[in-house]
Write an enzyme that holds these catalytic residues in place. Structure first.
Site, short mmCIF file in Angstrom:
data_model
loop_
_atom_site.label_atom_id
_atom_site.label_comp_id
_atom_site.label_asym_id
_atom_site.label_seq_id
_atom_site.Cartn_x
_atom_site.Cartn_y
_atom_site.Cartn_z
N LYS A 115 35.88 47.84 18.27
CA LYS A 115 35.52 46.42 18.14
C LYS A 115 34.95 46.08 16.77
O LYS A 115 35.08 44.95 16.31
CB LYS A 115 34.53 46.02 19.24
CG LYS A 115 35.18 45.94 20.60
CD LYS A 115 34.41 45.02 21.53
CE LYS A 115 35.13 44.85 22.85
NZ LYS A 115 34.33 44.19 23.87
N LYS A 201 45.87 48.58 25.55
CA LYS A 201 45.49 48.14 26.91
C LYS A 201 45.55 46.61 27.02
O LYS A 201 45.34 45.91 26.03
CB LYS A 201 44.10 48.68 27.29
CG LYS A 201 42.96 48.00 26.61
CD LYS A 201 41.61 48.41 27.19
CE LYS A 201 40.54 47.65 26.42
NZ LYS A 201 39.18 47.88 26.78
N LYS A 204 41.40 40.91 27.25
CA LYS A 204 41.06 39.49 27.04
C LYS A 204 41.07 39.14 25.57
O LYS A 204 41.26 37.99 25.20
CB LYS A 204 39.63 39.23 27.56
CG LYS A 204 39.52 39.21 29.05
CD LYS A 204 38.08 38.99 29.48
CE LYS A 204 37.37 40.30 29.69
NZ LYS A 204 36.47 40.34 30.85
P1 TYM Z 1 35.33 44.25 30.78
O1 TYM Z 1 34.76 42.91 30.98
O2 TYM Z 1 36.09 44.52 29.51
O3 TYM Z 1 36.29 44.65 31.98
C1 TYM Z 1 35.88 44.56 33.34
C2 TYM Z 1 36.48 45.71 34.13
O4 TYM Z 1 37.91 45.72 34.02
C3 TYM Z 1 38.36 47.00 33.58
N1 TYM Z 1 39.53 46.80 32.71
C4 TYM Z 1 40.72 47.44 32.85
N2 TYM Z 1 41.14 48.35 33.75
C5 TYM Z 1 42.42 48.79 33.66
N3 TYM Z 1 43.29 48.35 32.70
C6 TYM Z 1 42.91 47.43 31.77
N4 TYM Z 1 43.75 47.01 30.84
C7 TYM Z 1 41.56 46.94 31.83
N5 TYM Z 1 40.85 46.04 31.08
C8 TYM Z 1 39.62 45.98 31.63
C9 TYM Z 1 37.19 47.58 32.81
O5 TYM Z 1 37.26 48.99 32.76
C10 TYM Z 1 36.01 47.08 33.62
O6 TYM Z 1 35.76 47.94 34.72
N6 TYM Z 1 31.24 46.75 29.37
C11 TYM Z 1 31.99 46.27 30.52
C12 TYM Z 1 31.20 45.36 31.44
C13 TYM Z 1 29.92 45.97 31.93
C14 TYM Z 1 29.80 46.96 32.94
C15 TYM Z 1 28.38 47.18 33.05
C16 TYM Z 1 30.68 47.65 33.75
C17 TYM Z 1 28.69 45.64 31.49
N7 TYM Z 1 27.74 46.38 32.16
C18 TYM Z 1 27.87 48.10 33.96
C19 TYM Z 1 30.16 48.57 34.66
C20 TYM Z 1 28.76 48.80 34.75
C21 TYM Z 1 33.18 45.48 30.02
O7 TYM Z 1 33.16 44.95 28.95
O8 TYM Z 1 34.19 45.35 30.94
#
Ligand code: TYM
Length: 338
Positions: A115, A201, A204
């Site tokens: 990032k 991947k 968003k």
């Molecule tokens: P975020 O918002 O990017 O994504 C949310 C969840 O979706 C999963 N994900 C995917 N899984 C499979 N293929 C993809 N292309 C894909 N894109 C996203 C992510 O693995 C995630 O589970 N840092 C985290 C949010 C967060 C979090 C936490 C998660 C903040 N605190 C505590 C678990 C526990 C994030 O940015 O996810």
């Protein structure tokens, strides 16, 4: 069993989020109800300020994502659903854990490298300490299980390292402050890839909306995106091994298998030898069939701001209560007088 997970409200909920994480949240919510566990799911709005953002969009997206999660099956009566900003324990715990997290550990985080890109010096301090907030998110509730996609695995390993070091340094063996959380990563949908590039991947932050299926897309948009998805000119193989080296074909077949809840081999039994001219419309129709009910529920919920805010407030009240014992224990263990 305590299940905790979060999602950033930075844009639309897409198919990667849904198949990689949210569908598991819903399944675990049902397991927890049967086994007497509980679930906390939150909008990671504090994480969202680690990148440049428009404040009014963050507010709107937090509500929209709340509506999307409920539309997917998260039940605010059974799960505690809230946004981080309403629960100050997350930010407080992050600071307490900053004393334990090591710079060397943070330097290894691949998401920060991705990032921040070439402009590391210009990245926010929040982007760098982001994984410590994520550790706080789960440790403050003594989570046992954290359902996430593959890309979050490294962050959860860090959370375990922080918990272990804190317990070693400041707690007695028979009364640890933190529980070590286990990541729960789906075997089949750990990484859903972009429709435009089978090696990146689905995300968003991809500037091209054609790269992802949003759960808020209507049927026409979904169909268009699948039909325009990048592929190779070969027909589909009859065996999974034939997908080796064909990233785009593998991704589309994987999406079909995951959403239909059948093995990849079964998809190829039906479509092996056929071209994408046959497979893509079938995939598009399947997506529309499975996602249309979610879309309809989302549309019905998304504009009821008062109800969404009331619901987040209720969830946050409960979360504050559940966070308090661990937060108090962490302050006390560090010798901080309050
Ligand atoms: P975020 O918002 O990017 O994504 C949310 C969840 O979706 C999963 N994900 C995917 N899984 C499979 N293929 C993809 N292309 C894909 N894109 C996203 C992510 O693995 C995630 O589970 N840092 C985290 C949010 C967060 C979090 C936490 C998660 C903040 N605190 C505590 C678990 C526990 C994030 O940015 O996810």
């Amino acid at each position: 069993m305590r299940i905790v997970s979060g999602i950033q409200p930075t844009g639309n909920l897409h198919l990667g989020n849904y198949l990689g994480a949210i569908r598991n949240w819903v399944r675990m919510q049902d397991d927890a109800a049967r086994q007497g566990g509980d679930c906390l799911f939150f909008l990671a709005d504090l994480h969202a300020i680690s990148m440049p953002h428009v404040p009014a969009d963050l507010t709107a997206n937090t509500r929209a994502m709340t509506a999307a999660l409920i539309a997917c099956g998260i039940d605010p009566e059974r799960s505690t659903l809230f946004n981080q900003a309403r629960v100050p324990a997350h930010a407080e715990m992050q600071w307490l854990l900053n004393g334990t997290a090591r710079i060397g550990w943070l330097n290894r985080m691949t998401q920060f490298k991705d990032k921040s890109g070439k402009n590391r010096e210009g990245a926010s301090a929040a982007l760098y300490t982001y994984p410590v907030l994520q550790a706080a998110d789960v440790l403050v509730y003594r989570a046992t299980h954290v359902p996430v996609g593959e890309d979050q695995k490294q962050h959860l390993e860090l959370a375990r390292d922080i918990a272990q070091k804190f317990n070693n340094d400041y707690a007695s063996e028979d009364a640890p402050v933190f529980t070590l959380p286990d990541p729960i990563i789906p075997a089949d949908a750990a990484r859903i890839m972009s429709l435009r590039d089978g090696t990146a991947k689905m995300s968003k932050s991809d500037p091209s909306d054609m790269s992802r299926i949003n759960l808020t897309d209507d049927a026409d948009a979904m169909m268009q995106k699948v039909k325009k998805a990048r592929t190779d000119p070969e027909p589909l193989p009859s065996e999974p091994e034939g997908l080796e080296g064909r990233a785009e074909a593998r991704n589309l077949v994987g999406i079909y298998a995951t959403i239909a809840d059948i093995p990849v081999a079964d998809v190829l039994r039906d479509f092996g030898g056929k071209g994408f001219g046959v497979f893509k419309p079938a995939l598009g129709e399947l997506l529309v069939e499975k996602l249309a009910p979610i879309n309809a529920r989302y549309v019905a919920l998304k504009d009821d701001v008062a109800q969404l805010d009331a619901l987040l407030n209720r969830g946050a009240e409960k979360a504050r209560m559940l966070a308090k014992p661990t937060l108090d224990a962490a302050y006390a263990a560090l010798g901080l007088c309050r």
